[in-house]
Design an enzyme around this catalytic site. Structure first.
Site, mmCIF file in Angstrom:
data_model
loop_
_atom_site.group_PDB
_atom_site.id
_atom_site.type_symbol
_atom_site.label_atom_id
_atom_site.label_comp_id
_atom_site.label_asym_id
_atom_site.label_seq_id
_atom_site.Cartn_x
_atom_site.Cartn_y
_atom_site.Cartn_z
ATOM 1 N N CYS A 137 -33.378 -1.177 -12.065
ATOM 2 C CA CYS A 137 -34.528 -0.265 -12.034
ATOM 3 C C CYS A 137 -35.162 -0.315 -10.648
ATOM 4 O O CYS A 137 -35.558 -1.383 -10.185
ATOM 5 C CB CYS A 137 -35.582 -0.611 -13.087
ATOM 6 S SG CYS A 137 -37.013 0.490 -12.932
ATOM 7 N N LYS A 160 -33.715 4.349 -24.201
ATOM 8 C CA LYS A 160 -34.430 4.041 -22.950
ATOM 9 C C LYS A 160 -34.561 2.519 -22.780
ATOM 10 O O LYS A 160 -34.848 1.804 -23.747
ATOM 11 C CB LYS A 160 -35.826 4.684 -22.999
ATOM 12 C CG LYS A 160 -36.820 4.220 -21.930
ATOM 13 C CD LYS A 160 -36.484 4.740 -20.554
ATOM 14 C CE LYS A 160 -37.506 4.287 -19.499
ATOM 15 N NZ LYS A 160 -37.053 4.578 -18.125
HETATM 16 O O1 RRO Z 1 -38.255 3.720 -15.650
HETATM 17 C C1 RRO Z 1 -37.853 3.884 -14.477
HETATM 18 O O2 RRO Z 1 -38.608 4.012 -13.490
HETATM 19 C C2 RRO Z 1 -36.422 3.917 -14.162
HETATM 20 C C3 RRO Z 1 -35.492 3.034 -14.686
HETATM 21 BR BR1 RRO Z 1 -35.887 1.723 -15.929
HETATM 22 C C4 RRO Z 1 -34.145 3.104 -14.256
HETATM 23 O O3 RRO Z 1 -33.258 2.330 -14.684
HETATM 24 N N1 RRO Z 1 -33.829 4.051 -13.329
HETATM 25 C C5 RRO Z 1 -34.745 4.905 -12.832
HETATM 26 O O4 RRO Z 1 -34.406 5.760 -11.986
HETATM 27 N N2 RRO Z 1 -36.034 4.837 -13.257
#
Ligand code: RRO
Length: 273
Positions: free
Chosen positions: A90, A7
Protein backbone atom coordinates in the site's frame (compact mmCIF):
# COMPACT_ATOMS: atom_id res chain seq x y z
CA UNK A 1 -16.11 -12.65 -12.39
CA UNK A 2 -13.99 -15.63 -11.49
CA UNK A 3 -13.36 -14.77 -7.85
CA UNK A 4 -14.34 -12.24 -5.23
CA UNK A 5 -11.55 -10.07 -3.85
CA UNK A 6 -12.22 -8.22 -0.58
CA UNK A 7 -10.73 -4.75 0.01
CA UNK A 8 -7.57 -5.01 2.09
CA UNK A 9 -8.57 -5.21 5.75
CA UNK A 10 -6.81 -3.89 8.81
CA UNK A 11 -7.44 -4.95 12.41
CA UNK A 12 -9.64 -1.94 13.25
CA UNK A 13 -12.01 -0.05 10.94
CA UNK A 14 -10.45 2.99 9.26
CA UNK A 15 -12.04 6.01 7.63
CA UNK A 16 -8.97 6.48 5.44
CA UNK A 17 -7.38 9.70 4.18
CA UNK A 18 -9.05 13.06 3.79
CA UNK A 19 -10.86 13.99 0.52
CA UNK A 20 -10.15 14.41 -2.31
CA UNK A 21 -8.46 11.00 -2.36
CA UNK A 22 -9.39 9.56 -5.76
CA UNK A 23 -8.92 11.24 -9.14
CA UNK A 24 -10.05 9.47 -12.31
CA UNK A 25 -8.75 10.41 -15.75
CA UNK A 26 -8.88 8.88 -19.25
CA UNK A 27 -5.49 7.29 -18.70
CA UNK A 28 -6.36 5.74 -15.35
CA UNK A 29 -6.75 6.57 -11.71
CA UNK A 30 -4.76 8.30 -9.03
CA UNK A 31 -5.48 7.53 -5.38
CA UNK A 32 -4.49 8.13 -1.83
CA UNK A 33 -7.32 6.24 -0.17
CA UNK A 34 -5.34 5.43 2.97
CA UNK A 35 -6.84 2.00 3.50
CA UNK A 36 -10.45 2.87 4.32
CA UNK A 37 -12.10 -0.38 5.40
CA UNK A 38 -14.56 -1.79 7.88
CA UNK A 39 -12.01 -3.90 9.77
CA UNK A 40 -11.37 -7.64 9.29
CA UNK A 41 -14.07 -8.84 11.71
CA UNK A 42 -16.76 -7.38 9.47
CA UNK A 43 -15.38 -8.92 6.26
CA UNK A 44 -14.65 -12.28 7.90
CA UNK A 45 -18.31 -12.45 8.97
CA UNK A 46 -19.32 -11.98 5.32
CA UNK A 47 -17.13 -14.79 3.94
CA UNK A 48 -19.67 -17.65 4.35
CA UNK A 49 -22.30 -15.60 2.49
CA UNK A 50 -19.84 -14.66 -0.27
CA UNK A 51 -18.91 -18.33 -0.70
CA UNK A 52 -22.54 -19.14 -1.49
CA UNK A 53 -21.76 -17.57 -4.88
CA UNK A 54 -19.60 -20.63 -5.58
CA UNK A 55 -16.65 -18.37 -6.38
CA UNK A 56 -13.35 -18.40 -4.50
CA UNK A 57 -12.98 -15.59 -1.98
CA UNK A 58 -9.65 -13.76 -1.85
CA UNK A 59 -9.11 -11.99 1.48
CA UNK A 60 -6.48 -9.24 1.50
CA UNK A 61 -4.67 -8.35 4.72
CA UNK A 62 -2.62 -5.42 6.00
CA UNK A 63 -1.18 -5.20 9.49
CA UNK A 64 -0.29 -1.83 10.96
CA UNK A 65 0.95 -2.96 14.37
CA UNK A 66 2.56 -6.00 15.94
CA UNK A 67 0.31 -9.06 15.90
CA UNK A 68 -2.17 -7.62 13.37
CA UNK A 69 -1.14 -9.76 10.39
CA UNK A 70 -1.38 -13.00 12.35
CA UNK A 71 -4.75 -12.15 13.94
CA UNK A 72 -6.34 -11.23 10.61
CA UNK A 73 -4.93 -14.27 8.79
CA UNK A 74 -6.23 -16.64 11.46
CA UNK A 75 -9.70 -15.05 11.33
CA UNK A 76 -9.91 -15.37 7.54
CA UNK A 77 -8.58 -18.92 7.67
CA UNK A 78 -11.30 -19.87 10.18
CA UNK A 79 -13.97 -17.98 8.20
CA UNK A 80 -13.20 -20.10 5.11
CA UNK A 81 -11.52 -17.62 2.78
CA UNK A 82 -10.07 -19.57 -0.16
CA UNK A 83 -6.95 -17.49 -0.71
CA UNK A 84 -5.23 -15.05 1.61
CA UNK A 85 -3.32 -12.18 0.05
CA UNK A 86 -0.85 -10.06 1.99
CA UNK A 87 -0.89 -6.46 0.82
CA UNK A 88 2.80 -5.66 1.17
CA UNK A 89 2.45 -2.68 -1.12
CA UNK A 90 0.00 0.00 0.00
CA UNK A 91 1.62 3.27 -1.10
CA UNK A 92 -0.58 5.62 0.91
CA UNK A 93 0.18 5.20 4.60
CA UNK A 94 1.70 8.34 6.04
CA UNK A 95 5.12 7.78 7.51
CA UNK A 96 5.11 4.05 6.73
CA UNK A 97 7.43 2.69 4.05
CA UNK A 98 6.22 -0.17 1.91
CA UNK A 99 7.00 -3.61 3.37
CA UNK A 100 7.74 -5.02 -0.08
CA UNK A 101 10.54 -2.50 -0.63
CA UNK A 102 12.31 -3.87 2.46
CA UNK A 103 13.59 -7.40 1.85
CA UNK A 104 14.53 -8.21 5.44
CA UNK A 105 11.18 -7.00 6.77
CA UNK A 106 9.38 -9.01 4.07
CA UNK A 107 11.28 -12.20 4.92
CA UNK A 108 10.47 -11.82 8.61
CA UNK A 109 6.81 -11.03 7.99
CA UNK A 110 6.25 -13.84 5.48
CA UNK A 111 7.82 -16.37 7.84
CA UNK A 112 5.40 -15.26 10.58
CA UNK A 113 2.37 -15.29 8.29
CA UNK A 114 3.17 -18.63 6.65
CA UNK A 115 3.04 -20.31 10.05
CA UNK A 116 -0.56 -19.12 10.60
CA UNK A 117 -2.35 -20.73 7.66
CA UNK A 118 -2.11 -23.68 5.33
CA UNK A 119 -4.44 -21.97 2.82
CA UNK A 120 -2.94 -20.61 -0.38
CA UNK A 121 -1.02 -17.56 0.81
CA UNK A 122 0.02 -14.87 -1.66
CA UNK A 123 1.63 -11.47 -1.78
CA UNK A 124 0.39 -8.35 -3.54
CA UNK A 125 3.53 -6.71 -4.78
CA UNK A 126 4.33 -3.19 -5.86
CA UNK A 127 6.01 -2.52 -9.20
CA UNK A 128 9.73 -3.19 -9.25
CA UNK A 129 12.00 -1.64 -11.84
CA UNK A 130 15.36 -3.33 -11.47
CA UNK A 131 16.11 -6.98 -12.18
CA UNK A 132 18.01 -7.40 -8.90
CA UNK A 133 14.88 -6.42 -6.95
CA UNK A 134 12.94 -9.20 -8.68
CA UNK A 135 15.68 -11.79 -8.12
CA UNK A 136 16.05 -11.01 -4.44
CA UNK A 137 12.31 -10.99 -3.80
CA UNK A 138 11.87 -14.23 -5.76
CA UNK A 139 14.39 -15.88 -3.41
CA UNK A 140 12.42 -14.64 -0.36
CA UNK A 141 9.14 -15.96 -1.79
CA UNK A 142 10.74 -19.37 -2.38
CA UNK A 143 12.35 -19.47 1.05
CA UNK A 144 9.05 -18.65 2.80
CA UNK A 145 6.86 -20.99 0.71
CA UNK A 146 4.54 -18.36 -0.67
CA UNK A 147 1.90 -19.81 -3.03
CA UNK A 148 0.96 -17.02 -5.44
CA UNK A 149 1.81 -13.50 -6.56
CA UNK A 150 -0.56 -10.64 -7.35
CA UNK A 151 1.21 -7.99 -9.43
CA UNK A 152 1.08 -5.06 -9.55
CA UNK A 153 -0.29 -2.68 -6.95
CA UNK A 154 -0.53 0.96 -7.99
CA UNK A 155 2.60 2.82 -9.07
CA UNK A 156 3.23 4.79 -5.90
CA UNK A 157 5.02 8.01 -5.05
CA UNK A 158 3.32 9.70 -7.99
CA UNK A 159 2.18 13.32 -8.01
CA UNK A 160 -0.56 15.01 -10.03
CA UNK A 161 -0.91 18.79 -10.07
CA UNK A 162 -3.89 20.99 -10.93
CA UNK A 163 -2.26 23.97 -12.69
CA UNK A 164 -5.42 26.10 -12.52
CA UNK A 165 -5.48 25.83 -8.74
CA UNK A 166 -1.68 25.65 -8.46
CA UNK A 167 -2.33 22.77 -6.08
CA UNK A 168 -1.96 19.09 -5.68
CA UNK A 169 -4.92 17.04 -6.93
CA UNK A 170 -5.12 14.87 -3.80
CA UNK A 171 -5.24 16.13 -0.23
CA UNK A 172 -3.28 13.66 1.91
CA UNK A 173 0.46 12.98 2.02
CA UNK A 174 1.39 16.26 0.28
CA UNK A 175 -0.60 15.06 -2.73
CA UNK A 176 1.44 11.92 -3.36
CA UNK A 177 -0.45 8.79 -4.37
CA UNK A 178 -0.57 5.71 -6.55
CA UNK A 179 -1.39 5.52 -10.26
CA UNK A 180 -3.66 2.77 -11.57
CA UNK A 181 -5.42 1.89 -14.82
CA UNK A 182 -4.28 1.99 -18.47
CA UNK A 183 -1.33 4.29 -17.75
CA UNK A 184 0.43 1.54 -15.79
CA UNK A 185 -0.34 -1.48 -18.00
CA UNK A 186 3.18 -1.70 -19.51
CA UNK A 187 4.67 -1.72 -16.01
CA UNK A 188 2.21 -4.39 -14.89
CA UNK A 189 2.92 -6.56 -17.93
CA UNK A 190 6.67 -6.23 -17.38
CA UNK A 191 6.37 -7.25 -13.74
CA UNK A 192 4.18 -10.26 -14.57
CA UNK A 193 6.64 -11.35 -17.26
CA UNK A 194 9.55 -11.07 -14.81
CA UNK A 195 7.72 -13.07 -12.12
CA UNK A 196 6.74 -15.77 -14.57
CA UNK A 197 10.34 -16.08 -15.68
CA UNK A 198 11.79 -16.10 -12.16
CA UNK A 199 9.23 -18.29 -10.33
CA UNK A 200 6.81 -21.15 -10.97
CA UNK A 201 4.14 -19.45 -8.86
CA UNK A 202 0.69 -18.68 -10.26
CA UNK A 203 0.32 -14.96 -10.94
CA UNK A 204 -2.75 -12.74 -10.77
CA UNK A 205 -2.01 -9.93 -13.23
CA UNK A 206 -3.40 -6.52 -12.33
CA UNK A 207 -2.85 -3.03 -13.71
CA UNK A 208 -4.79 -1.47 -16.53
CA UNK A 209 -7.07 -4.34 -17.50
CA UNK A 210 -9.99 -2.60 -19.22
CA UNK A 211 -10.69 -4.91 -22.18
CA UNK A 212 -10.46 -8.53 -23.29
CA UNK A 213 -7.33 -7.64 -25.26
CA UNK A 214 -5.70 -6.30 -22.07
CA UNK A 215 -6.54 -9.54 -20.25
CA UNK A 216 -5.09 -11.53 -23.17
CA UNK A 217 -1.82 -9.57 -22.93
CA UNK A 218 -1.55 -10.44 -19.23
CA UNK A 219 -2.14 -14.13 -19.99
CA UNK A 220 0.61 -14.07 -22.64
CA UNK A 221 2.95 -12.41 -20.14
CA UNK A 222 2.37 -15.31 -17.74
CA UNK A 223 -0.63 -14.42 -15.55
CA UNK A 224 -3.04 -17.29 -14.95
CA UNK A 225 -5.75 -14.91 -13.73
CA UNK A 226 -6.33 -11.18 -14.07
CA UNK A 227 -7.78 -8.58 -11.73
CA UNK A 228 -9.85 -5.54 -12.66
CA UNK A 229 -9.74 -2.50 -10.40
CA UNK A 230 -9.96 0.97 -11.91
CA UNK A 231 -12.20 -0.12 -14.77
CA UNK A 232 -14.59 -1.72 -12.25
CA UNK A 233 -14.79 1.63 -10.46
CA UNK A 234 -15.48 3.41 -13.77
CA UNK A 235 -17.89 0.93 -15.35
CA UNK A 236 -19.44 -1.07 -12.52
CA UNK A 237 -19.93 -4.85 -12.38
CA UNK A 238 -21.04 -5.09 -16.04
CA UNK A 239 -17.30 -4.87 -16.79
CA UNK A 240 -16.86 -8.59 -16.10
CA UNK A 241 -19.30 -9.82 -18.75
CA UNK A 242 -17.91 -7.40 -21.30
CA UNK A 243 -14.27 -8.35 -20.68
CA UNK A 244 -15.13 -12.07 -20.68
CA UNK A 245 -16.94 -11.76 -23.99
CA UNK A 246 -14.11 -9.77 -25.54
CA UNK A 247 -11.56 -12.26 -24.23
CA UNK A 248 -13.54 -15.20 -25.69
CA UNK A 249 -13.47 -13.50 -29.08
CA UNK A 250 -9.71 -12.87 -28.88
CA UNK A 251 -9.06 -16.48 -27.80
CA UNK A 252 -11.18 -17.79 -30.72
CA UNK A 253 -9.39 -15.54 -33.20
CA UNK A 254 -6.02 -16.83 -32.01
CA UNK A 255 -7.13 -20.47 -31.94
CA UNK A 256 -6.82 -20.96 -28.18
CA UNK A 257 -9.29 -23.44 -26.64
CA UNK A 258 -9.31 -21.85 -23.19
CA UNK A 259 -7.98 -18.88 -21.23
CA UNK A 260 -5.27 -21.12 -19.77
CA UNK A 261 -3.88 -22.06 -23.20
CA UNK A 262 -2.02 -18.78 -23.97
CA UNK A 263 -0.55 -18.40 -20.46
CA UNK A 264 3.15 -17.55 -20.74
CA UNK A 265 3.25 -17.99 -24.52
CA UNK A 266 4.59 -14.52 -25.28
CA UNK A 267 6.85 -14.53 -28.35
CA UNK A 268 9.69 -12.15 -29.22
CA UNK A 269 8.93 -9.52 -31.85
CA UNK A 270 9.54 -10.61 -35.40
CA UNK A 271 12.73 -8.87 -36.57
CA UNK A 272 12.41 -6.54 -39.56
CA UNK A 273 15.58 -7.48 -41.44
O1 RRO B 1 -6.18 2.12 0.35
C1 RRO B 1 -5.25 2.55 -0.37
O2 RRO B 1 -4.81 3.72 -0.31
C2 RRO B 1 -4.58 1.69 -1.34
C3 RRO B 1 -4.19 0.39 -1.08
BR1 RRO B 1 -4.52 -0.51 0.50
C4 RRO B 1 -3.47 -0.33 -2.07
O3 RRO B 1 -3.08 -1.51 -1.90
N1 RRO B 1 -3.19 0.31 -3.24
C5 RRO B 1 -3.58 1.57 -3.48
O4 RRO B 1 -3.31 2.12 -4.57
N2 RRO B 1 -4.28 2.26 -2.53
Amino acid sequence: MGAIAIKTATREPRTGNELPRLHLTESGGFNSMGLPNAGYRHYASLVPKLKESGKPVIAAVAGLAEGDWEAIIEAYDTAGADLIELTLSCPNLRGKGMVAYDLAATRELLTLCRARTSKPLGVKLPPYLDISQFEQMAAVLRETNIDFITAINSVGSALMIDPAQESTVLAANDGFGGITGPAIKPVGLANVKRWSTLTDLPIIGVGGVASGADAFEYLLAGASAVGVGTQLVKEGPAVFDRINQELSTVLDEHGYASAQSPVGRLKPAVTDS
